[in-house]
Design a protein around this motif. Sequence first.
Motif, PDB file in Angstrom:
ATOM      1  N   PHE A  37       0.855  -1.183   0.000  1.00  0.00           N
ATOM      2  CA  PHE A  37       0.000   0.000   0.000  1.00  0.00           C
ATOM      3  C   PHE A  37       0.890   1.232   0.000  1.00  0.00           C
ATOM      4  N   MET A  38       0.729   2.082  -1.002  1.00  0.00           N
ATOM      5  CA  MET A  38       1.486   3.326  -1.066  1.00  0.00           C
ATOM      6  C   MET A  38       0.759   4.383  -0.247  1.00  0.00           C
ATOM      7  N   ASP A  39       1.285   4.663   0.910  1.00  0.00           N
ATOM      8  CA  ASP A  39       0.644   5.580   1.846  1.00  0.00           C
ATOM      9  C   ASP A  39       1.170   6.994   1.632  1.00  0.00           C
ATOM     10  N   THR A  40       0.356   7.840   1.058  1.00  0.00           N
ATOM     11  CA  THR A  40       0.754   9.231   0.841  1.00  0.00           C
ATOM     12  C   THR A  40       0.799  10.009   2.152  1.00  0.00           C
ATOM     13  N   GLU A  72       3.363  18.176   1.041  1.00  0.00           N
ATOM     14  CA  GLU A  72       3.601  19.591   1.318  1.00  0.00           C
ATOM     15  C   GLU A  72       4.983  20.031   0.854  1.00  0.00           C
ATOM     16  N   THR A  73       5.977  19.151   1.017  1.00  0.00           N
ATOM     17  CA  THR A  73       7.320  19.467   0.531  1.00  0.00           C
ATOM     18  C   THR A  73       7.322  19.578  -0.992  1.00  0.00           C
ATOM     19  N   TRP A  74       6.656  18.641  -1.644  1.00  0.00           N
ATOM     20  CA  TRP A  74       6.574  18.673  -3.103  1.00  0.00           C
ATOM     21  C   TRP A  74       5.807  19.895  -3.586  1.00  0.00           C
ATOM     22  N   LEU A  77       8.103  22.735  -3.596  1.00  0.00           N
ATOM     23  CA  LEU A  77       9.048  22.617  -4.705  1.00  0.00           C
ATOM     24  C   LEU A  77       8.390  22.939  -6.042  1.00  0.00           C
ATOM     25  N   LYS A  78       7.084  22.698  -6.131  1.00  0.00           N
ATOM     26  CA  LYS A  78       6.340  22.983  -7.367  1.00  0.00           C
ATOM     27  C   LYS A  78       5.837  24.429  -7.415  1.00  0.00           C
ATOM     28  N   GLY A  79       6.264  25.219  -6.461  1.00  0.00           N
ATOM     29  CA  GLY A  79       5.863  26.624  -6.463  1.00  0.00           C
ATOM     30  C   GLY A  79       4.401  26.846  -6.143  1.00  0.00           C
ATOM     31  N   GLY A  80       3.803  25.926  -5.387  1.00  0.00           N
ATOM     32  CA  GLY A  80       2.404  26.068  -5.019  1.00  0.00           C
ATOM     33  C   GLY A  80       1.438  25.593  -6.088  1.00  0.00           C
ATOM     34  N   TYR A  81       1.977  25.049  -7.173  1.00  0.00           N
ATOM     35  CA  TYR A  81       1.127  24.579  -8.274  1.00  0.00           C
ATOM     36  C   TYR A  81       0.476  23.259  -7.886  1.00  0.00           C
ATOM     37  N   LEU A  82      -0.825  23.290  -7.637  1.00  0.00           N
ATOM     38  CA  LEU A  82      -1.545  22.090  -7.219  1.00  0.00           C
ATOM     39  C   LEU A  82      -1.631  21.082  -8.361  1.00  0.00           C
ATOM     40  N   PRO A  83      -1.586  19.794  -8.052  1.00  0.00           N
ATOM     41  CA  PRO A  83      -1.806  18.787  -9.101  1.00  0.00           C
ATOM     42  C   PRO A  83      -3.224  18.919  -9.638  1.00  0.00           C
ATOM     43  N   TRP A  89       1.136  15.352 -11.046  1.00  0.00           N
ATOM     44  CA  TRP A  89       2.465  15.084 -10.489  1.00  0.00           C
ATOM     45  C   TRP A  89       2.402  14.341  -9.150  1.00  0.00           C
ATOM     46  N   CYS A  90       1.290  14.457  -8.449  1.00  0.00           N
ATOM     47  CA  CYS A  90       1.177  13.807  -7.140  1.00  0.00           C
ATOM     48  C   CYS A  90       1.263  12.285  -7.262  1.00  0.00           C
ATOM     49  N   THR A  91       0.638  11.728  -8.292  1.00  0.00           N
ATOM     50  CA  THR A  91       0.673  10.277  -8.484  1.00  0.00           C
ATOM     51  C   THR A  91       2.096   9.785  -8.719  1.00  0.00           C
TER      52      THR A  91
END
Length: 262
Positions: A37-40, A72-74, A77-83, A89-91
């Motif tokens: 299980f990939m736990d985000t 939150e770290t990502w 790094l993405k400049g606040g750009y939500l997936p 990008w989150c996946t």
Amino acid sequence: MKKSDERRHVLSLSGGKDSAALAVYLHDKIPNLEYVFMDTGYELPETYDFLQRMRAMLGIEIKVLKPKRDFETWLELKGGYLPSPFKRWCTDVLKISPYELYIGNDKIFSYIGIRADEDREGYLSSKDNIIPRYPFIEDGLVYADIENLLESSGLGFPEYYKWRSRSGCFFCFFQQKIEWVNLHNEHPDLFKKAMEYEKVGKDQKRFTWSQEESLSELIERKEQIIESFKDKVPVKLNGPNGRKLVDILGGCTQRACIVCDL
């Protein structure tokens, strides 16, 4: 030491109905099956409860994989750009990368719970050592079979299907507006957290989860959204003759990322 032609058998669980049903289906067929299980870290409480229920009911171990960096770290790094549906990008960073790191260079069969009555492709790795297998398609199992597997095993459906149509993070951008309203009702703390990730201002680009409006704007229309949903669905949810939200919204045209949705 492994033989050169030996394969590992891995089933990735999303916390959703299809991968859970596949776990039931394969439980006695592949004794050495690995469950992961990939736990985000941003899953619904009901998802964690369902996974614990699977452990107990099926008597299996579920390996929990976590990303090296959290959402939150990502996001920073993405400049606040939500997936979004156009930039998922989150996946990649929260699900696929931890999975492929866990697999390494081993040759494996990766079991995917796509049904025979679905028209969509599964997660296809760019790594040639990960070979996808689709038991439900191979054996002709459809939605009614998945429902029967879950109910007859005693596992049942995850509780969130009463108000949500898919698994995944609580802030998943694939949620329909009625599902955002339901999140607000069921888990107001998580709804508030999702709001905090948005950036809405007159002098900057708007980063919002829901298309065309922020969550604060959406929830102001709460009653309107509920009434609109009732007009489209003239049945009582979960009543004697009702349906789960997954039955009603699960067939929408915009499908979630396959790694999260199964």
